[in-house]
Structure formats: structure tokens, C-alpha cells
Design a protein around this motif. Structure first.
Motif, mmCIF file in Angstrom:
data_model
loop_
_atom_site.group_PDB
_atom_site.id
_atom_site.type_symbol
_atom_site.label_atom_id
_atom_site.label_comp_id
_atom_site.label_asym_id
_atom_site.label_seq_id
_atom_site.Cartn_x
_atom_site.Cartn_y
_atom_site.Cartn_z
ATOM 1 N N MET A 1 0.850 -1.186 0.000
ATOM 2 C CA MET A 1 0.000 0.000 0.000
ATOM 3 C C MET A 1 0.890 1.241 0.000
ATOM 4 O O MET A 1 1.890 1.303 0.702
ATOM 5 C CB MET A 1 -0.927 -0.013 1.204
ATOM 6 C CG MET A 1 -2.011 1.040 1.180
ATOM 7 S SD MET A 1 -3.179 0.788 2.534
ATOM 8 C CE MET A 1 -2.064 0.901 3.936
ATOM 9 N N SER A 2 0.488 2.251 -0.783
ATOM 10 C CA SER A 2 1.349 3.409 -0.990
ATOM 11 C C SER A 2 1.199 4.482 0.071
ATOM 12 O O SER A 2 1.943 5.469 0.052
ATOM 13 C CB SER A 2 1.053 4.015 -2.368
ATOM 14 O OG SER A 2 -0.313 4.390 -2.471
ATOM 15 N N GLY A 3 0.275 4.374 0.981
ATOM 16 C CA GLY A 3 0.108 5.395 2.003
ATOM 17 C C GLY A 3 -1.182 5.199 2.770
ATOM 18 O O GLY A 3 -1.916 4.223 2.576
ATOM 19 N N ILE A 86 -12.061 8.029 -7.547
ATOM 20 C CA ILE A 86 -12.412 7.658 -6.175
ATOM 21 C C ILE A 86 -13.146 6.320 -6.138
ATOM 22 O O ILE A 86 -13.951 6.008 -7.018
ATOM 23 C CB ILE A 86 -13.265 8.765 -5.520
ATOM 24 C CG1 ILE A 86 -13.383 8.539 -4.008
ATOM 25 C CG2 ILE A 86 -14.639 8.875 -6.181
ATOM 26 C CD1 ILE A 86 -14.002 9.714 -3.271
ATOM 27 N N GLY A 87 -12.867 5.512 -5.101
ATOM 28 C CA GLY A 87 -13.607 4.278 -4.890
ATOM 29 C C GLY A 87 -15.006 4.575 -4.387
ATOM 30 O O GLY A 87 -15.216 5.524 -3.634
ATOM 31 N N LEU A 88 -15.975 3.771 -4.802
ATOM 32 C CA LEU A 88 -17.378 3.940 -4.419
ATOM 33 C C LEU A 88 -17.818 2.678 -3.689
ATOM 34 O O LEU A 88 -17.867 1.597 -4.282
ATOM 35 C CB LEU A 88 -18.236 4.191 -5.657
ATOM 36 C CG LEU A 88 -17.816 5.412 -6.493
ATOM 37 C CD1 LEU A 88 -18.579 5.448 -7.809
ATOM 38 C CD2 LEU A 88 -18.010 6.714 -5.716
ATOM 39 N N VAL A 89 -18.139 2.820 -2.392
ATOM 40 C CA VAL A 89 -18.299 1.653 -1.534
ATOM 41 C C VAL A 89 -19.635 1.717 -0.797
ATOM 42 O O VAL A 89 -19.719 2.281 0.302
ATOM 43 C CB VAL A 89 -17.134 1.546 -0.526
ATOM 44 C CG1 VAL A 89 -17.195 0.227 0.217
ATOM 45 C CG2 VAL A 89 -15.785 1.707 -1.224
ATOM 46 N N PRO A 335 2.500 10.228 3.493
ATOM 47 C CA PRO A 335 2.070 9.617 2.227
ATOM 48 C C PRO A 335 0.608 9.177 2.319
ATOM 49 O O PRO A 335 0.196 8.553 3.301
ATOM 50 C CB PRO A 335 3.004 8.405 2.079
ATOM 51 C CG PRO A 335 4.159 8.686 2.979
ATOM 52 C CD PRO A 335 3.614 9.485 4.116
ATOM 53 N N LEU A 336 -0.163 9.512 1.304
ATOM 54 C CA LEU A 336 -1.564 9.116 1.237
ATOM 55 C C LEU A 336 -1.790 8.220 0.027
ATOM 56 O O LEU A 336 -1.143 8.383 -1.012
ATOM 57 C CB LEU A 336 -2.482 10.341 1.131
ATOM 58 C CG LEU A 336 -2.446 11.346 2.276
ATOM 59 C CD1 LEU A 336 -3.450 12.468 2.020
ATOM 60 C CD2 LEU A 336 -2.738 10.670 3.609
ATOM 61 N N ALA A 337 -2.696 7.273 0.174
ATOM 62 C CA ALA A 337 -3.093 6.434 -0.960
ATOM 63 C C ALA A 337 -4.054 7.256 -1.811
ATOM 64 O O ALA A 337 -5.244 7.331 -1.518
ATOM 65 C CB ALA A 337 -3.766 5.159 -0.470
ATOM 66 N N THR A 338 -3.540 7.897 -2.829
ATOM 67 C CA THR A 338 -4.338 8.794 -3.670
ATOM 68 C C THR A 338 -4.744 8.085 -4.948
ATOM 69 O O THR A 338 -3.889 7.653 -5.720
ATOM 70 C CB THR A 338 -3.539 10.061 -4.014
ATOM 71 O OG1 THR A 338 -3.127 10.700 -2.794
ATOM 72 C CG2 THR A 338 -4.381 11.023 -4.828
ATOM 73 N N ARG A 346 -8.951 -1.845 -5.840
ATOM 74 C CA ARG A 346 -7.986 -2.805 -5.301
ATOM 75 C C ARG A 346 -6.571 -2.235 -5.384
ATOM 76 O O ARG A 346 -5.769 -2.391 -4.453
ATOM 77 C CB ARG A 346 -8.056 -4.138 -6.053
ATOM 78 C CG ARG A 346 -9.345 -4.914 -5.867
ATOM 79 C CD ARG A 346 -9.262 -6.315 -6.493
ATOM 80 N NE ARG A 346 -8.385 -7.172 -5.705
ATOM 81 C CZ ARG A 346 -8.786 -7.917 -4.679
ATOM 82 N NH1 ARG A 346 -10.070 -7.919 -4.331
ATOM 83 N NH2 ARG A 346 -7.934 -8.678 -4.016
ATOM 84 N N GLN A 347 -6.239 -1.580 -6.490
ATOM 85 C CA GLN A 347 -4.904 -0.993 -6.627
ATOM 86 C C GLN A 347 -4.710 0.136 -5.625
ATOM 87 O O GLN A 347 -3.647 0.243 -5.001
ATOM 88 C CB GLN A 347 -4.716 -0.474 -8.059
ATOM 89 C CG GLN A 347 -4.576 -1.569 -9.094
ATOM 90 C CD GLN A 347 -4.564 -1.027 -10.517
ATOM 91 O OE1 GLN A 347 -5.335 -0.135 -10.861
ATOM 92 N NE2 GLN A 347 -3.682 -1.571 -11.345
ATOM 93 N N THR A 348 -5.711 0.990 -5.469
ATOM 94 C CA THR A 348 -5.604 2.090 -4.512
ATOM 95 C C THR A 348 -5.375 1.572 -3.099
ATOM 96 O O THR A 348 -4.584 2.138 -2.330
ATOM 97 C CB THR A 348 -6.874 2.958 -4.547
ATOM 98 O OG1 THR A 348 -7.048 3.499 -5.860
ATOM 99 C CG2 THR A 348 -6.789 4.106 -3.548
ATOM 100 N N LEU A 349 -6.047 0.477 -2.755
ATOM 101 C CA LEU A 349 -5.921 -0.103 -1.412
ATOM 102 C C LEU A 349 -4.666 -0.960 -1.260
ATOM 103 O O LEU A 349 -4.334 -1.384 -0.145
ATOM 104 C CB LEU A 349 -7.148 -0.957 -1.094
ATOM 105 C CG LEU A 349 -8.491 -0.225 -1.021
ATOM 106 C CD1 LEU A 349 -9.630 -1.223 -0.835
ATOM 107 C CD2 LEU A 349 -8.502 0.819 0.082
#
Length: 362
Positions: A1-3, A86-89, A335-338, A346-349
Motif C-alpha cells: 500500500m502506498s500510504g 475515487i472508490g465507491l463503496v 504519504p496518502l493512498a491517492t 484494489r490498486q488504490t488499497l
């Protein structure tokens, strides 16, 4: 995870039961798709990794509040083509809903969002919900429902659609599978009526109480603290919970209610004015104060948790403050997962590629 993964809850007008009194639109706006899409767009511009949409079988019940909402999957679907990163959950229940329908609706949402959909799997079995359906839920239903969904998403292999004009075949029937699931409360033969989602399997979010019995990718957890507890206590308790949840292979995402100073009005005064109409009973840990202090708290949490889902007191007031006064400041040193256009949720997370169980064994 990137952030650090930052999410935001977009249900209603905010987490405070009297939030509608401070909203900038008429109450009927909540029953239009446009308002929900605009808020998702605002959250996307701010840089949130995902937006969630709460739901329940029974309507909101705050006294003197708004007692109606659109279905969560529908709200997310309306925002899907109008957002790009943006992810939509949305939330969708597992106890009383038909798992086949939930799985296919979520797969359709993932197609509409081009791989940015997720699912908050809930297991509500309160008396009001039970009376609505005229029966009690069955223990273990949540685990069965998530398992059925995962199998249905896999029931079409990625290359099942062949569009063979010469032979007049749209599908390769050997690449579409019956799941043949039998649980304690129902059985599902399948296959799905919707092709495999772009992500293969949507990320499944669930409350910490489900971890260990339900296969969740992201665990949403709470930390019980007395009002006014110091920030370092929140960080310490969150670290302990996150360690436990990670041992089950789930990302640990803390739930946090927030009310911020805005337009020269201290957050505590804003909350007190709304509390005079309907008191805000704490559902999660709560932060009340300046944007700078919230950014400092989130930076400290970034070292112990995988993410934080924010529940703003009033969306029309607190979301702009988060966008302009918190996330930019936080980004300077944390660092934030942007999410980026073209990325899946899945990639963002930072989740691995979902392998199709049928294709893997073929």
C-alpha cells in the motif's frame, strides 16, 4: 500500500442527526442522484481514496430528522460515471437480502465505475429489521453471503465472452461455471447473470466483529474512548486493534467522527448548536477542533493503522474544510493512498490481483 487510506462517509447530510439543519440544500435534495454525485465529486477532488454510502433496511430514525434515503448501491451507481478515480463503496446487508441479487448489483456497479467499486458487508439483525422481514436472521449468514458473492464474481472467467461471429457464439460455455453453494439457510447454483467484475472481486469491507468468521479485505474498527481523551490514547488503542486485525489478513481502517472549526465558528459551538435540537450520540471515536489538529492526529495514526474513514458532522460544512484545510496539510508530510484515473479500488488499497478460482484450477 502506498500510504494512508482515507475514506469518507457520504450518507445523508452528515453524521450529526441534526446535520440537515446546517445543510445548504433543501431536504428533498437527498432524494436526487445529483446531490450524491456532486458530493462524490467533491470527495474525489479532495483526494479521498474512497467514499462510502451507509444503508439499512429501515429508514433513518432521528427525531425530527429526515426519514428517507435512496438505496446505497443506487447512490453509488449514480456517481459512478460522473467520477473517475475515487472508490465507491456502498453498504449492502447480508442477513436478509438475497446474496445472488447483491452480488450481481455490485458486479454491475463495478462495471459502471470501471473497477472502482467496493462493498461494506453489514450484518444488521436488530428487532426493527427482523420485524420488517417477519423473521429472525440466521447465524453465519454473513459469511455465507460473502462467500456466495465471491464465487459468483468468479463464475465467469475473464475470457468467457468470446463474441465469435463465425459460429454465432457470444459465450464460451466451458468458461462459465455453476457455483453450487449450499449453506445453512439457502443454496445458490449460479452462475452469475453479470460478467466478472473488472476487479475480479470487489474489495469487501466489514466491521471488526466479522473478522475471523467472514472473509473481509478491509476491517472497519472502532476505539472506545471517553470524550476528550488525549490523541495519544486514541493512537495507542488504535495500534492494538490494528495489529489484531492485520493478523487475519485485513487492512485496518479506523472509524472517526469529525467536526471542524469553520467560517470562524469553533467546532464545539457548531456541535452544541445542533445538539440543542438533537443530541449527537457517539457512534465512533470523535475529533472536534481545528483542521491543523486533525491533520496532526491523522499523521500520528498513519504510523499504526492502514486507513481512517471519516464521518463528518455536516457534509456541506466539514467536507470543504477537509478538502482545503486538512488533506493538503496532511499530504505535506504523510504519504496518502491517492487514487488515479484508471486505477482500480484494489490498486488504490494495495490489494493483490483477484485470481479466479475456476481459471486457476483449469
Amino acid at each position: 500500500m502506498s500510504g494512508l487510506v482515507l475514506g469518507i462517509e457520504l450518507d445523508g447530510d452528515g453524521a450529526h442527526p441534526a446535520a440537515w439543519r446546517a445543510a445548504t440544500h433543501v431536504p428533498a435534495g437527498l432524494l436526487t442522484g445529483r446531490l450524491h454525485a456532486e458530493r462524490a465529486q467533491a470527495a474525489e477532488r479532495a483526494g479521498f481514496a474512497f467514499a462510502s454510502f451507509a444503508d439499512a433496511a429501515v429508514p433513518p430514525s432521528a427525531p425530527e430528522g429526515i426519514r428517507a434515503r435512496l438505496d446505497a448501491v443506487q447512490r453509488a451507481a449514480f456517481a459512478a460515471p460522473l467520477t473517475g478515480a475515487i472508490g465507491l463503496v456502498p453498504e449492502a446487508g447480508t442477513v436478509y437480502t438475497e446474496p445472488f441479487h447483491v452480488a450481481t448489483q455490485l458486479a454491475s456497479l463495478d462495471h459502471a465505475a470501471r473497477g472502482r467499486a467496493g462493498w461494506v458487508a453489514t450484518a444488521q439483525d436488530d428487532p426493527a429489521t427482523a420485524s420488517l422481514y417477519g423473521r429472525q436472521g440466521t447465524p453465519g449468514t454473513a459469511a455465507d453471503a460473502v462467500e456466495v458473492a465471491r464465487r459468483l464474481w468468479d463464475s465467469w472467467e475473464d475470457d468467457a465472452v468470446i463474441r465469435d461471429v463465425a459460429t454465432g457464439r457470444y459465450l464460451d460455455r466451458d468458461r462459465v461455471h455453476h457455483i453450487r453453494f449450499t449453506g445453512n439457510d439457502y443454496s445458490v447454483v449460479g452462475p452469475s447473470i453479470v460478467p466478472r467484475p473488472p476487479q475480479g472481486a470487489l474489495p469487501v469491507f466489514g466491521g471488526a466483529s466479522l473478522v475471523g468468521s467472514v472473509e473481509v479485505d478491509v476491517a472497519l474498527f472502532d476505539v472506545a474512548l471517553a470524550a476528550g481523551a488525549p490523541a495519544d490514547a486514541l493512537v495507542a488503542f488504535a495500534a492494538d486493534q490494528a495489529t489484531r486485525l492485520r493478523s487475519h489478513g485485513a487492512l485496518a481502517v479506523l472509524e472517526l467522527e469529525v467536526a471542524l472549526d469553520a467560517a470562524g465558528v469553533p467546532a464545539a459551538d457548531r456541535v452544541a448548536a445542533l445538539d440543542a435540537h438533537t443530541p449527537w450520540a457517539a457512534q465512533h471515536a470523535r475529533f472536534t477542533g481545528t483542521g491543523a489538529d486533525l491533520a496532526a492526529l491523522l499523521a500520528a495514526l498513519a504510523s499504526v493503522v492502514d486507513g481512517v474513514r471519516l464521518h463528518p458532522a455536516v457534509l456541506d460544512v466539514d467536507l470543504p474544510e477537509l478538502a482545503h484545510g486538512v488533506l493538503p496539510r496532511l499530504r505535506e508530510g504523510t504519504p496518502l493512498a491517492t487514487p488515479r484515473p484508471g486505477d482500480t479500488l484494489r490498486q488504490t488499497l494495495g490489494l493483490p490481483v483477484a485470481v479466479n478460482r475456476y481459471q486457476e484450477s483449469a
